[in-house]
Structure formats: C-alpha cells, structure tokens
Design a protein around this motif. Structure first.
Motif, short mmCIF file in Angstrom:
data_model
loop_
_atom_site.label_atom_id
_atom_site.label_comp_id
_atom_site.label_asym_id
_atom_site.label_seq_id
_atom_site.Cartn_x
_atom_site.Cartn_y
_atom_site.Cartn_z
N HIS A 40 0.83 -1.21 0.00
CA HIS A 40 0.00 0.00 0.00
C HIS A 40 0.87 1.26 0.00
O HIS A 40 0.58 2.23 -0.72
CB HIS A 40 -0.92 0.01 1.22
N LYS A 41 1.95 1.23 0.80
CA LYS A 41 2.85 2.38 0.87
C LYS A 41 3.55 2.59 -0.47
O LYS A 41 3.67 3.73 -0.96
CB LYS A 41 3.88 2.16 1.98
N GLU A 42 4.00 1.49 -1.09
CA GLU A 42 4.69 1.59 -2.38
C GLU A 42 3.75 2.08 -3.47
O GLU A 42 4.15 2.83 -4.36
CB GLU A 42 5.26 0.21 -2.75
N SER A 43 2.49 1.66 -3.40
CA SER A 43 1.50 2.09 -4.39
C SER A 43 1.35 3.62 -4.38
O SER A 43 1.29 4.25 -5.44
CB SER A 43 0.15 1.44 -4.10
N GLN A 44 1.29 4.19 -3.18
CA GLN A 44 1.19 5.65 -3.07
C GLN A 44 2.43 6.34 -3.63
O GLN A 44 2.34 7.38 -4.30
CB GLN A 44 0.99 6.04 -1.60
N ALA A 45 3.60 5.75 -3.37
CA ALA A 45 4.85 6.32 -3.87
C ALA A 45 4.90 6.26 -5.41
O ALA A 45 5.34 7.20 -6.06
CB ALA A 45 6.04 5.57 -3.28
N GLU A 47 2.32 6.23 -7.49
CA GLU A 47 1.39 7.24 -8.02
C GLU A 47 2.06 8.60 -8.08
O GLU A 47 1.97 9.31 -9.09
CB GLU A 47 0.13 7.31 -7.13
N ALA A 48 2.73 8.97 -6.99
CA ALA A 48 3.39 10.28 -6.94
C ALA A 48 4.52 10.37 -7.97
O ALA A 48 4.67 11.40 -8.65
CB ALA A 48 3.94 10.52 -5.53
N THR A 105 -3.80 -3.59 -6.39
CA THR A 105 -2.86 -2.47 -6.46
C THR A 105 -2.46 -2.18 -7.91
O THR A 105 -2.47 -1.02 -8.36
CB THR A 105 -1.59 -2.78 -5.63
N LYS A 108 -5.40 -0.67 -9.75
CA LYS A 108 -5.62 0.74 -9.40
C LYS A 108 -4.61 1.66 -10.10
O LYS A 108 -4.96 2.76 -10.50
CB LYS A 108 -5.53 0.92 -7.88
N LEU A 109 -3.39 1.18 -10.23
CA LEU A 109 -2.37 1.98 -10.92
C LEU A 109 -2.71 2.11 -12.41
O LEU A 109 -2.54 3.19 -13.00
CB LEU A 109 -0.99 1.35 -10.74
#
Length: 217
Positions: A40-45, A47-48, A105, A108-109
């Motif tokens: 989950h943390k890597e997914s947010q990174a 996206e950014a 994940t 979603k990406l």
C-alpha cells in the motif's frame, strides 16, 4: 540522466515470491500484514512518481511513450498475478490475500493512468461510456447475488480476464437489477466476498434452474 524503474519494488516482490516455482514457503500473519502494508505504501509512492515524471516531460510524444510503456508493464505484471491467484494450490491459500492485494494495487495503478491520462492511453473510452446507458441488461437477482456469480465465474475460469476487478468494471456498467439501475462495480466486487447464506442459497437455486433448462434442450 537515466531514470529509475518506478515499478522495481513491486516487480521484485512478484518475481521473488511467485516466479519459477510452484511451492511457496509458509507465510506468517505478521509477515503477510507487513508485506501488505509495504504494498500500500509503495502504491502511493508509485502514483506520486508517475505524476512527477509525466509533468516533468515537455514532449507530448515522450509522455505518450512513457505512459504506454508503464501501462504495458503493469498489464504484464497484472496478468502474472491473476494467473498465480487462479492456480494457487488449496494448501497455500495463506498467499491468497497477498495476491489479491497485489492484483488490486496493479489494477488501481492502471486505472490511475486510464483516468488521469486518458487521451494518451484510451482516447475512445468516452464514446463507450455514452453508449452503455442504452445497452443495459436487467438481471433478476440482487446486487450481492449477481456479484457471487461473477466471482465464481472468474475463479472457476469460466470467464478469463486480467483480474476480478476488470470483470466487474467491464460487465457491471451493462447490468441493472430490479431495484437498481446504476450499479457500482467496486461495491459489487466487495460484496462478492461478504455473501450471506441466503444469497448463496438463492444463487445455487437459480443455477440449478439453469442446469435443468439446459438439460431440456
């Protein structure tokens, strides 16, 4: 300057745990929770980083190449994870939650790229959306019951798609129920994992009716 591979960590998790082997070591609850937290943390990174890279590119052609390359890579990883999930031995079901998390994940990406950079990936998508409202089929089951059937069709490989999420996103816009005209594909997918016994009984009964109907032909 050579840019780093944004999907490196996710790619490594998938290849390390699932490539080139049919046997997976036991996974403790703590290990599973930690891996899911990191995903989950890597997914947010990711996206950014994707957004930052795109906005740093000044050429339309290079933006298109960049996005399509990453989109294709996400599709390849997604298909791998989906295949692993469908063929996972019963004795290794502790890995199912990890595979489902990875699949969601990656999906979603891909959805992020589709929605935020639609003109670079799927320019014809809006036309399809306009046509859907007049092409609905009414299913005489509740939303939860229809969701169960779609989940079972995916997991039994009666329907073959890149993910269960993709099955719902593709089919749901064309479905309506007796009480609902516009269904949420994400809500349906979630409800497929929270089925009540009465809904299971109704689905089984309706499937048995279908079997008898086919036998009568």
């Amino acid at each position: 300057m050579i840019q780093s591979y944004i999907l490196a960590w996710l790619d490594t998790v998938i290849s390390t745990n699932f490539d080139n082997t049919n046997v997976h070591p036991p996974l403790s609850t703590a290990q599973l929770q930690e891996l899911i937290r990191k995903i989950h943390k890597e997914s947010q990174a990711i996206e950014a980083k994707l957004k930052h890279r795109v906005y740093a590119i000044t050429s339309e052609k290079r933006i298109r190449i960049f996005l399509n390359n990453y989109y294709h890579t996400l599709e390849v990883l997604h298909l791998k994870v989906h295949s692993y999930r469908l063929t996972l031995p019963d004795k290794e079901k502790q890995w199912l939650l990890l595979l489902t998390t990875l699949e969601d994940t990656l999906d979603k990406l891909m959805q992020l790229i589709q929605e935020r950079f639609e003109n670079y990936i799927h320019p014809q998508k809006p036309t399809l959306k306009k046509q859907r409202s007049s092409q609905k089929v009414r299913c005489n089951l509740s939303t939860d019951q229809a969701a169960l059937i779609l989940r079972a069709a995916d997991e039994s490989r009666l329907l073959q798609s890149k993910s269960l999420r993709h099955v719902f996103h593709t089919i749901t816009p064309f479905l309506a129920t007796p009480t609902k005209e516009n269904l949420s594909s994400d809500a349906m997918r979630v409800s497929a994992y929270k089925a009540e016994e009465k809904d299971k009984d109704i689905v089984v009964r309706e499937l048995q009716r279908l079997i008898e109907k086919v036998k009568s032909y």
